[in-house]
Design a protein around this motif. Structure first.
Motif, short mmCIF file in Angstrom:
data_model
loop_
_atom_site.label_atom_id
_atom_site.label_comp_id
_atom_site.label_asym_id
_atom_site.label_seq_id
_atom_site.Cartn_x
_atom_site.Cartn_y
_atom_site.Cartn_z
N PRO A 80 0.82 -1.22 0.00
CA PRO A 80 0.00 0.00 0.00
C PRO A 80 0.85 1.26 0.00
O PRO A 80 2.06 1.22 0.23
CB PRO A 80 -0.80 -0.13 1.30
CG PRO A 80 0.04 -0.99 2.18
CD PRO A 80 0.72 -1.96 1.26
N SER A 81 0.22 2.38 -0.25
CA SER A 81 0.91 3.66 -0.21
C SER A 81 1.53 3.87 1.16
O SER A 81 0.90 3.64 2.19
CB SER A 81 -0.09 4.79 -0.51
OG SER A 81 0.54 6.03 -0.45
N GLY A 82 2.81 4.27 1.17
CA GLY A 82 3.50 4.51 2.43
C GLY A 82 4.11 3.28 3.07
O GLY A 82 4.59 3.34 4.20
N CYS A 83 4.14 2.15 2.33
CA CYS A 83 4.64 0.91 2.93
C CYS A 83 6.17 0.82 2.90
O CYS A 83 6.75 -0.05 3.53
CB CYS A 83 4.05 -0.31 2.22
SG CYS A 83 4.72 -0.58 0.56
N GLY A 84 6.83 1.70 2.13
CA GLY A 84 8.29 1.70 2.09
C GLY A 84 8.90 1.19 0.81
O GLY A 84 10.13 1.14 0.68
N LYS A 85 8.09 0.86 -0.18
CA LYS A 85 8.66 0.26 -1.40
C LYS A 85 9.51 1.26 -2.19
O LYS A 85 10.60 0.91 -2.66
CB LYS A 85 7.54 -0.32 -2.28
CG LYS A 85 6.40 0.60 -2.63
CD LYS A 85 5.27 -0.14 -3.31
CE LYS A 85 4.15 0.80 -3.75
NZ LYS A 85 3.44 1.39 -2.60
N THR A 86 9.04 2.51 -2.32
CA THR A 86 9.84 3.51 -3.03
C THR A 86 11.07 3.90 -2.21
O THR A 86 12.15 4.12 -2.76
CB THR A 86 8.99 4.74 -3.35
OG1 THR A 86 7.95 4.35 -4.26
CG2 THR A 86 9.83 5.83 -4.01
#
Length: 404
Positions: free
Chosen positions: A38-44
């Motif tokens: 999800p958005s904000g999960c740390g992938k970027t």
């Protein structure tokens, strides 16, 4: 060697907010790894940390045989493809492709050779004299990918490169990406929030939540053997159906929920060590929509449940049958977050109709004759029933969950 290893990597932002939290991940040389969540999960944040665009707080990042923590991005031998293409608008396609090589003082004949090869590979030969404004979105994205490929780096890092494209073009570009990776064999780390993209592109898929690794596995095992409720609720469309249930042994091993009783196959018990200990106790049961079938079309050995078809969505290749189950919706933080990440409006992984009723989804064959409002018989493939601990949300009998 393009192997990438993240060893216990943490990135803290001001206020002690963790972008990634003790992330350990081994990406093999030549592997296509997708980071999803999800958005904000740390992938970027993880991708930018590999690239050197974020300075990590602790842990070690290795690319090839080198620890790169203290190396600037230009010295890490990686190439990035961004969501917004990042092309130079005043340059032609040829100039955009050649610019990185020219900056590295690559000999002119080598520049011409590499640009010609990449242009042919990506079908850009006829566009080499055009500027980005004269290209379509798909053509611009191919130029952005070509600019990365022409450098011949150890690894490609891609940050949602297809998110600006329309749905049909995304499908064709996914196929092109897969073919490119097969031909080039370069280690690729790809970030997306789209689980369909993740499952179709990734040789392995890494699911992140709140900066922490949940599960990294091949797509089919993520689907069939999720390590916890979050992965189970996040992966799969339509989402997995959940209910509080009880494991019983009367007349053979079975699971009971709402008004239903389903047998638990002996093979499933053997494959899930520790599940035996939960008989006589409450669990959270998960059933994939794809594990249902119209009873008239299913294996005659499958058990059958009766239900009223509230809505039937005919999609051409398959039908989705939405039906009510007389059981309260499962309340668990993991499912609430997974549902939000999947774009659902519900508070959790299933849709609550009232305090004691939940809407489930069955995916049945297109030739099924089930209609709106009819009483239907749905056969259930019990070989892949999922069971989760009500307190921890961990999958019962999953090796990784047991280690956790």
């Amino acid at each position: 060697m393009g192997q990438i290893v993240l060893d216990n990597v943490t990135k803290l932002y001001p206020g002690a907010v963790a972008g990634i939290d003790r992330l350990t991940l081994d990406i093999a040389d030549g592997e296509f790894m997708v980071l999803v969540g999800p958005s904000g999960c740390g992938k970027t944040t993880a991708l930018r940390s590999i690239a050197g665009l974020e300075e990590v707080t602790s842990g070690t990042i290795t690319i090839g045989a080198r620890v790169v923590n203290d190396l600037p991005p230009k010295d890490r031998d990686i190439a990035m493809v961004f969501q917004n293409y990042a092309l130079y608008p005043h340059m032609t396609v040829w100039q955009n492709l050649a610019f990185g090589l020219q900056q590295r003082r690559t000999p002119k004949p080598e520049v011409r050779r590499r640009v010609a090869e990449v242009a042919a590979l990506l079908g850009l030969d006829e566009y080499l004299t055009r500027k980005p404004a004269a290209l379509s979105g798909g053509q611009r994205q191919r130029v952005a990918m070509g600019r990365a490929i022409v450098r011949e780096p150890q690894a490609f890092l891609m940050d949602e490169p297809l998110s600006n494209l329309d749905a049909k073009l995304r499908v064709s570009m996914r196929a092109s990406l897969s073919q490119l990776h097969e031909r080039l064999g370069v280690t690729t780390v790809y970030v997306t929030h789209d689980q369909v993209e993740a499952m179709t592109l990734g040789q392995r898929v890494c699911v992140l939540r709140d900066g922490k690794l949940q599960q990294a596995d091949v797509p089919q095992r993520l689907f069939n053997s999720p390590v916890n409720l979050f992965v189970a609720g996040f992966i799969g469309s339509p989402a997995m159906n959940f209910a509080r249930a009880r494991l019983v042994r009367d007349d053979g091993p079975a699971v009971t929920f709402a008004d239903y009783r389903l047998p638990v196959p002996a093979e499933l018990l053997q494959a899930r060590p520790g599940l035996d200990d939960y008989f006589g106790r409450d669990v959270i049961l998960g059933i994939r929509p794809s594990d249902f079938e119209d009873a008239s079309l299913a294996d005659p050995g499958w058990p059958v449940i009766k239900a009223a078809a509230g809505v039937v969505e005919a999609l051409g290749s398959e039908n989705h049958v939405l039906f009510a189950v007389k059981a309260p919706a499962v309340r668990h933080d993991s499912l609430i977050q997974a549902a939000a990440a999947s774009g659902q409006d519900a508070e959790d992984g299933t849709l609550p109709l009232s305090g004691e009723t939940t809407l489930w989804t069955a995916r049945v064959a297109a030739r099924s004759r089930i209609g709106h409002g009819e009483q239907v018989s749905l056969a259930v493939d019990c070989s892949n029933l999922q069971f989760f601990d009500t307190a921890t949300g961990l999958s019962i009998g999953h090796r990784q969950a047991a280690a956790t």
